[in-house]
Scaffold this active site. Structure first.
Site, PDB file in Angstrom:
ATOM      1  N   SER A  61       0.822  -1.211   0.000  1.00 20.07           N
ATOM      2  CA  SER A  61       0.000   0.000   0.000  1.00 20.07           C
ATOM      3  C   SER A  61       0.854   1.260   0.000  1.00 20.07           C
ATOM      4  O   SER A  61       2.023   1.247   0.414  1.00 20.07           O
ATOM      5  CB  SER A  61      -0.911   0.031   1.230  1.00 20.07           C
ATOM      6  OG  SER A  61      -1.691  -1.133   1.293  1.00 20.07           O
TER       7      SER A  61
HETATM    8  N1  SAH Z   1       0.040  -5.466   4.195  1.00 28.96           N
HETATM    9  C1  SAH Z   1       0.717  -5.696   2.934  1.00 28.96           C
HETATM   10  C2  SAH Z   1      -0.105  -5.313   1.729  1.00 28.96           C
HETATM   11  C3  SAH Z   1      -0.986  -6.386   1.390  1.00 28.96           C
HETATM   12  S1  SAH Z   1      -1.833  -6.390  -0.126  1.00 28.96           S
HETATM   13  C4  SAH Z   1       2.058  -5.014   2.878  1.00 28.96           C
HETATM   14  O1  SAH Z   1       2.409  -4.288   3.806  1.00 28.96           O
HETATM   15  O2  SAH Z   1       2.774  -5.224   1.896  1.00 28.96           O
HETATM   16  C5  SAH Z   1      -3.108  -7.484   0.390  1.00 28.96           C
HETATM   17  C6  SAH Z   1      -2.669  -8.895   0.672  1.00 28.96           C
HETATM   18  O3  SAH Z   1      -3.798  -9.593   1.171  1.00 28.96           O
HETATM   19  C7  SAH Z   1      -2.188  -9.659  -0.557  1.00 28.96           C
HETATM   20  O4  SAH Z   1      -0.908 -10.150  -0.331  1.00 28.96           O
HETATM   21  C8  SAH Z   1      -3.210 -10.784  -0.684  1.00 28.96           C
HETATM   22  O5  SAH Z   1      -2.676 -12.003  -1.173  1.00 28.96           O
HETATM   23  C9  SAH Z   1      -3.697 -10.926   0.742  1.00 28.96           C
HETATM   24  N2  SAH Z   1      -4.995 -11.578   0.918  1.00 28.96           N
HETATM   25  C10 SAH Z   1      -6.110 -11.471   0.166  1.00 28.96           C
HETATM   26  N3  SAH Z   1      -7.094 -12.239   0.684  1.00 28.96           N
HETATM   27  C11 SAH Z   1      -6.582 -12.849   1.786  1.00 28.96           C
HETATM   28  C12 SAH Z   1      -7.100 -13.765   2.761  1.00 28.96           C
HETATM   29  N4  SAH Z   1      -8.348 -14.246   2.706  1.00 28.96           N
HETATM   30  N5  SAH Z   1      -6.287 -14.160   3.751  1.00 28.96           N
HETATM   31  C13 SAH Z   1      -5.013 -13.719   3.841  1.00 28.96           C
HETATM   32  N6  SAH Z   1      -4.470 -12.849   2.955  1.00 28.96           N
HETATM   33  C14 SAH Z   1      -5.239 -12.424   1.942  1.00 28.96           C
END
Ligand code: SAH
Length: 213
Positions: A61
């Protein structure tokens, strides 16, 4: 410009003018090496004012959004935090500096593996990562003093409210695939209280209690 100077510029130009005022949050954004969490080809872009790709169609993000969500948790230092969506591991690293323990769930195994190796290299020892469907939370270590969801949810999964301690806050983008409202839910003994913070756009939360793909 070196990375320390870039981080200070990011804090001074992107975070402070937009209302991030928690001193501990600002200080930690000056310290955590965000470029370590993206591929070498993107190191030069790591402190810019937008999300960046991290592979598997996912993104790290925008720094401001990470700071805003962190500030919403109002951390004092002794909390146990659940993060859903480990992604690059950057948000987990920020939280690990401001709370006692971080439990982070990622559904894509390759991303979890990579985040784990980066966090290990940077010597974080208070972050646990689990590969599973985070729409169900992480029951094993519940209750949590704060829960942060870094992907867009169509609705608030019950597990998050159940796994939250009384007095704790849930920070979650809720809405459609294309746009959401960053929502803060405070759990108290008298019930839950909802505050809408701002509009936002996240990748979808995919799983049993989220989007189907
Ligand atoms: N917090 C992260 C950004 C994450 S982007 C950072 O600092 O880089 C959102 C993430 O959520 C992605 O990696 C995606 O694979 C994950 N995601 C989506 N659905 C999910 C679920 N049901 N359980 C766990 N992770 C999930």
């Amino acid at each position: 410009m070196d990375y320390t100077a870039r981080r200070n510029k990011m804090v001074d130009e992107q975070l402070i003018p937009r209302g991030i005022s928690d001193k501990k949050v600002l200080d930690i954004f000056r310290k955590v090496e965000r470029h370590e969490f993206v591929s070498p080809s993107l190191h030069q872009n790591a402190y810019e004012d937008h999300p960046l790709p991290i592979g598997e169609g996912q993104t790290i993000s925008q720094p401001y959004m990470v700071a805003l969500m962190t500030q919403c948790l109002d951390l004092k230092g002794n909390e146990k935090i659940l993060e859903i969506g480990t992604g690059s591991g950057y948000q987990a690293a920020i939280l690990a500096n401001l709370a006692k323990e971080v439990y982070s769930v990622e559904r894509v195994a390759s991303l979890a593996k990579h985040a784990f190796s980066v966090l290990k290299k940077l010597e974080y020892d208070n972050i646990k990562i689990n590969v599973s469907d985070g729409t169900l939370g992480w029951d094993e270590y519940a209750p949590y003093d704060g829960i942060i969801i870094t992907a867009a949810a169509p609705k608030i999964p019950d597990a998050y409210i159940k796994q939250l301690n009384a007095g704790g806050k849930l920070v979650i983008p809720v809405g459609s695939m294309f746009g959401q409202v960053l929502t803060v839910i405070k759990k108290t003994r008298d019930g839950v209280f909802t505050t809408e913070v701002c509009g936002c756009v996240f990748v979808p939360l995919v799983g049993k209690e989220g989007w189907s793909k």
